[in-house]
Design an enzyme around this catalytic site. Structure first.
Site, PDB file in Angstrom:
ATOM      1  N   ASN A 168      -3.435  40.710  33.163  1.00  0.00           N
ATOM      2  CA  ASN A 168      -2.760  41.080  31.915  1.00  0.00           C
ATOM      3  C   ASN A 168      -3.782  41.008  30.789  1.00  0.00           C
ATOM      4  O   ASN A 168      -4.014  39.951  30.193  1.00  0.00           O
ATOM      5  CB  ASN A 168      -1.573  40.143  31.642  1.00  0.00           C
ATOM      6  CG  ASN A 168      -0.468  40.351  32.648  1.00  0.00           C
ATOM      7  OD1 ASN A 168       0.250  41.344  32.591  1.00  0.00           O
ATOM      8  ND2 ASN A 168      -0.367  39.432  33.608  1.00  0.00           N
ATOM      9  N   GLU A 169      -4.389  42.155  30.551  1.00  0.00           N
ATOM     10  CA  GLU A 169      -5.470  42.247  29.567  1.00  0.00           C
ATOM     11  C   GLU A 169      -4.893  42.308  28.154  1.00  0.00           C
ATOM     12  O   GLU A 169      -3.683  42.490  27.983  1.00  0.00           O
ATOM     13  CB  GLU A 169      -6.283  43.515  29.848  1.00  0.00           C
ATOM     14  CG  GLU A 169      -6.916  43.573  31.233  1.00  0.00           C
ATOM     15  CD  GLU A 169      -8.099  42.628  31.401  1.00  0.00           C
ATOM     16  OE1 GLU A 169      -8.292  41.721  30.579  1.00  0.00           O
ATOM     17  OE2 GLU A 169      -8.841  42.802  32.384  1.00  0.00           O
ATOM     18  N   PRO A 170      -5.744  42.149  27.134  1.00  0.00           N
ATOM     19  CA  PRO A 170      -5.268  42.298  25.758  1.00  0.00           C
ATOM     20  C   PRO A 170      -4.448  43.576  25.603  1.00  0.00           C
ATOM     21  O   PRO A 170      -4.827  44.631  26.106  1.00  0.00           O
ATOM     22  CB  PRO A 170      -6.572  42.368  24.947  1.00  0.00           C
ATOM     23  CG  PRO A 170      -7.532  41.552  25.757  1.00  0.00           C
ATOM     24  CD  PRO A 170      -7.179  41.820  27.196  1.00  0.00           C
ATOM     25  N   SER A 172      -1.219  43.387  26.641  1.00  0.00           N
ATOM     26  CA  SER A 172      -0.066  43.092  27.512  1.00  0.00           C
ATOM     27  C   SER A 172       0.946  42.272  26.724  1.00  0.00           C
ATOM     28  O   SER A 172       0.642  41.167  26.255  1.00  0.00           O
ATOM     29  CB  SER A 172      -0.512  42.286  28.731  1.00  0.00           C
ATOM     30  OG  SER A 172      -1.480  42.997  29.470  1.00  0.00           O
ATOM     31  N   THR A 187     -13.774  42.431  31.496  1.00  0.00           N
ATOM     32  CA  THR A 187     -13.361  41.981  32.829  1.00  0.00           C
ATOM     33  C   THR A 187     -14.168  42.713  33.900  1.00  0.00           C
ATOM     34  O   THR A 187     -14.641  42.105  34.879  1.00  0.00           O
ATOM     35  CB  THR A 187     -11.854  42.277  33.031  1.00  0.00           C
ATOM     36  OG1 THR A 187     -11.124  41.527  32.069  1.00  0.00           O
ATOM     37  CG2 THR A 187     -11.394  41.907  34.432  1.00  0.00           C
TER      38      THR A 187
END
Ligand code: PGA
Length: 277
Positions: A168-170, A172, A187
């Protein structure tokens, strides 16, 4: 251009707000990992004594390796059985073959499942090989399986330098469920060492959502090393927002950070809920 680490909101003054955040600092990664492994083992045994299953949410990456090593040791030396254990992994790259060296299927087999007596049909890891058109149905089924298993009793987490939990990257939001996501460039850069080259790192992944993780009954997040110090501090002290998905964990009623001294180095002493171990 601003780095992703500079984009978050203002810092709350945790000490003056008299909030005791659940952060425990350990002498080293090994001590913290043993503590979590002991907690997991206790939960598995307690559930076994009640004839119930224990549902674990599992993580990959370098952070949880010592936890798995300790669980395998307890299986070998202390009769810890995984017979009643059901597992759901957080995420998997997409596309990726399960036998690929970087696949999280392979990681879990090599670090845990091949060494314990878990029933293979109780193991769930998002697939990296499903046809694209089936992904949304597949993700709904993954959520459904978690619910039908009774929900996750304990979710193990690491934290990425982007502030991701799972993948869940920025961006999300708090309400996200299992879905396909695009990996953040930081990432992918961090994963390049595993794939040998940045261009070989998949662009996509399937991950449990923030809400999936937040529905777990307990959450234990491990963070080790100086390279995690800034993001740990921000996740605990910055305004809660989707720019830093790990920040949402502070809303969880049974969440604990277990950190080593290096990962804790940007935190004010007042933040520690439990004394130095
Ligand atoms: P790491 O990754 O354990 O390899 O540092 C953690 C994460 O990205 O969640």
């Amino acid at each position: 251009m601003k780095s992703i680490l500079d984009q978050s909101g203002p810092v709350d003054d945790v000490a003056s707000a008299k909030v005791r955040l659940p952060v425990a600092r350990f002498r080293d990664a090994s001590e913290a990992s043993k503590r979590v492994a002991r907690e997991i083992a206790q939960l598995i045994r307690q559930r076994a004594s009640e004839n119930r299953r224990c549902v674990l949410g599992l993580a990959t990456g370098s952070t949880p390796v010592r936890v798995y090593r300790e669980l395998v040791r307890m299986h070998r030396e202390e009769n810890l059985s995984f017979f009643n254990v059901v597992t759901f992994n957080l995420d998997e790259y997409f596309p990726i073959k399960p036998e690929s060296p970087q696949s999280y299927h392979r990681f879990m087999n090599e670090n845990l499942f091949n060494h314990v007596d878990i029933i293979r049909s109780n193991v769930h890891i998002p697939s990296g090989t499903i046809p694209l058109e089936n992904v949304s149905g597949y993700c709904r089924d993954y959520e459904d399986l978690i619910l039908r298993s009774g929900g996750i009793d304990l979710q193990l987490l690491g934290i990425g330098r982007t502030g991701h939990i799972g993948f869940n990257e920025p961006g999300s939001t708090r309400d996200t469920l299992t879905r396909m996501v695009r990996l953040d460039s930081l990432t992918r850069k961090d994963a390049a060492k595993d794939f040998g080259d940045l261009d070989r790192v998949p662009l996509l992944a399937i991950t449990m959502g923030v809400d999936t993780i937040m529905q777990s009954k307990r959450i234990r997040l491990l963070a080790f090393g100086e390279h995690k110090a800034r993001i740990v501090q921000k996740a605990l002290q910055n305004r809660m927002s989707s720019t830093l998905p790990a920040s949402y964990l502070r809303q969880h009623p049974d969440m604990q950070y277990l950190v080593d001294g290096a990962a804790a180095s940007c935190l004010p002493p007042s933040i520690f809920g439990t004394p130095l171990q």
